[in-house]
Scaffold this motif. Structure first.
Motif, PDB file in Angstrom:
ATOM      1  N   GLN A 142     -33.273  -3.843  -2.927  1.00 50.30           N
ATOM      2  CA  GLN A 142     -34.292  -4.883  -2.891  1.00 50.30           C
ATOM      3  C   GLN A 142     -35.322  -4.649  -1.783  1.00 50.30           C
ATOM      4  OE1 GLN A 142     -31.804  -8.331  -2.413  1.00 50.30           O
ATOM      5  NE2 GLN A 142     -31.373  -8.521  -4.616  1.00 50.30           N
ATOM      6  N   GLY A 143     -35.192  -3.518  -1.075  1.00 51.25           N
ATOM      7  CA  GLY A 143     -36.131  -3.189  -0.010  1.00 51.25           C
ATOM      8  C   GLY A 143     -35.948  -4.020   1.240  1.00 51.25           C
ATOM      9  N   ASN A 144     -34.733  -4.513   1.461  1.00 51.38           N
ATOM     10  CA  ASN A 144     -34.472  -5.372   2.608  1.00 51.38           C
ATOM     11  C   ASN A 144     -33.362  -4.776   3.462  1.00 51.38           C
ATOM     12  OD1 ASN A 144     -34.034  -7.378   4.456  1.00 51.38           O
ATOM     13  ND2 ASN A 144     -33.591  -8.984   2.969  1.00 51.38           N
ATOM     14  N   LEU A 145     -33.724  -4.294   4.638  1.00 48.09           N
ATOM     15  CA  LEU A 145     -32.731  -3.693   5.533  1.00 48.09           C
ATOM     16  C   LEU A 145     -32.585  -4.478   6.826  1.00 48.09           C
ATOM     17  CD1 LEU A 145     -33.451   0.143   5.188  1.00 48.09           C
ATOM     18  CD2 LEU A 145     -31.580  -1.162   4.206  1.00 48.09           C
ATOM     19  N   ASP A 146     -33.153  -5.659   6.884  1.00 41.73           N
ATOM     20  CA  ASP A 146     -33.123  -6.408   8.137  1.00 41.73           C
ATOM     21  C   ASP A 146     -32.346  -7.715   8.028  1.00 41.73           C
ATOM     22  OD1 ASP A 146     -33.816  -6.628  10.848  1.00 41.73           O
ATOM     23  OD2 ASP A 146     -35.430  -8.017  10.359  1.00 41.73           O
ATOM     24  N   GLU A 147     -32.352  -8.317   6.877  1.00 44.95           N
ATOM     25  CA  GLU A 147     -31.680  -9.594   6.704  1.00 44.95           C
ATOM     26  C   GLU A 147     -30.432  -9.422   5.837  1.00 44.95           C
ATOM     27  OE1 GLU A 147     -34.465 -12.311   5.096  1.00 44.95           O
ATOM     28  OE2 GLU A 147     -35.909 -12.105   6.732  1.00 44.95           O
ATOM     29  N   ASP A 148     -29.468 -10.296   6.071  1.00 43.12           N
ATOM     30  CA  ASP A 148     -28.251 -10.323   5.251  1.00 43.12           C
ATOM     31  C   ASP A 148     -27.520  -8.988   5.247  1.00 43.12           C
ATOM     32  OD1 ASP A 148     -28.831 -12.974   4.538  1.00 43.12           O
ATOM     33  OD2 ASP A 148     -30.142 -12.287   2.923  1.00 43.12           O
TER      34      ASP A 148
END
Length: 299
Positions: free
Chosen positions: A262-268
């Protein structure tokens, strides 16, 4: 402090970009240093995807000098073609034809030296763009994007690295995958290289090639095993037998794979992934401090 870390891998898909982006964030937070991320995978840069808040604050063209032959001055002696080490010049005396193939030219200037008639001049050709992005953390992301069809990866990466701000205390180079000349150019002036691999037969095969390259370049390097828990233990046997520094292991976690997709490496980020990266950062902090101390002592 002026410390350069290159993130490389023998093959694509090992998680090299995941490591580069995550270390950029964590080193900025934990080290309290001016950290710059430079995406040197110029044929397919994607670091900035993981910074949805990124704002482009600058862009410039990278130009290559290409020779051109004035056939009205050319005597078709073929000296330029014989001097060219890249076979970029075709001269056919009987047809009174002389031409430079821009896709093969490396702008070395040999043909200008060879020509005694002054028949060769140069013009600028755009081979790509360098973009500068502001991010919510760190000094931002620099990205090189090679023009489609250009084969000047190495030349372009060299120009990209020249544009890194001099105030950066830690620079992270996200290298292209493989062991080609573009990887050599990315890693050659790095203080330390992190090789990202995976515990699979393909991962081991390509790691061996990359380790050999690091030895040839006389570079200090360590290995990060990503997707740990999959595959087999052969890669660990190779690391131990060759006395290679195992900097860290990042376990394979389904939830993290989903987050990455999902292109998210900072949250969750799953806790076990966070813990793995913190352990890597602690080792890097120690190495950076030791290297800085040694360099200061030598001065």
């Amino acid at each position: 402090m002026d410390y350069k870390i290159a993130i490389a891998s023998g093959k694509g898909g090992t998680g090299k970009t995941t490591v580069a982006v995550s270390l950029y964030r964590m080193l900025t937070r934990e080290f309290e240093a001016i950290v710059q991320l430079v995406d040197c995978d110029v044929e397919e840069p994607n670091d900035v995807i993981f910074f949805p808040e990124a704002e482009k604050i600058g862009e410039e063209d990278v130009l290559q000098k290409i020779p051109q032959i004035d056939v009205t001055k050319c005597t078709f002696c073929r000296a330029c073609a014989e001097y060219c080490a890249f076979n970029a010049i075709v001269v056919l005396p009987t047809a009174r034809f002389a031409e430079v193939n821009p896709s093969l030219c490396h702008s070395c200037g040999a043909c200008l030296e060879a020509c005694q008639q002054g028949a060769i001049s140069e013009y600028d050709q755009m081979i790509g763009k360098i973009s500068d992005f502001k991010t919510s953390i760190g000094e931002g992301v620099m990205e090189g994007r090679l023009r489609i069809g250009s084969s000047m990866q190495t030349m372009f990466i060299k120009e990209l690295k020249k544009k890194v701000p001099s105030g950066a205390e830690i620079t992270i180079y996200d290298a292209p995958p493989g062991t080609s000349c573009s990887v050599v150019e990315t890693t050659v002036n790095s203080d330390y290289v992190l090789l990202v691999t995976e515990p699979t037969p393909f991962g081991l095969y390509d790691l061996k090639l990359t380790v050999e390259l690091m030895h040839d370049l006389n570079k200090e390097f360590g290995v990060i095993v990503n997707k740990a828990g999959l595959g087999n233990d052969d890669i660990y046997h190779f690391i131990e037998e060759n006395n290679i520094d195992l900097v860290g292991e990042i376990p394979f976690v389904d939830a993290f794979a989903t987050t990455y997709a999902q292109g998210n490496l900072d949250e969750d980020m799953p806790q076990e992934i966070t813990d793995a990266f913190y352990a890597i950062v602690e080792k890097l902090k120690f190495r950076i401090l030791v290297d800085e101390r040694d360099n200061h002592t030598q001065r």
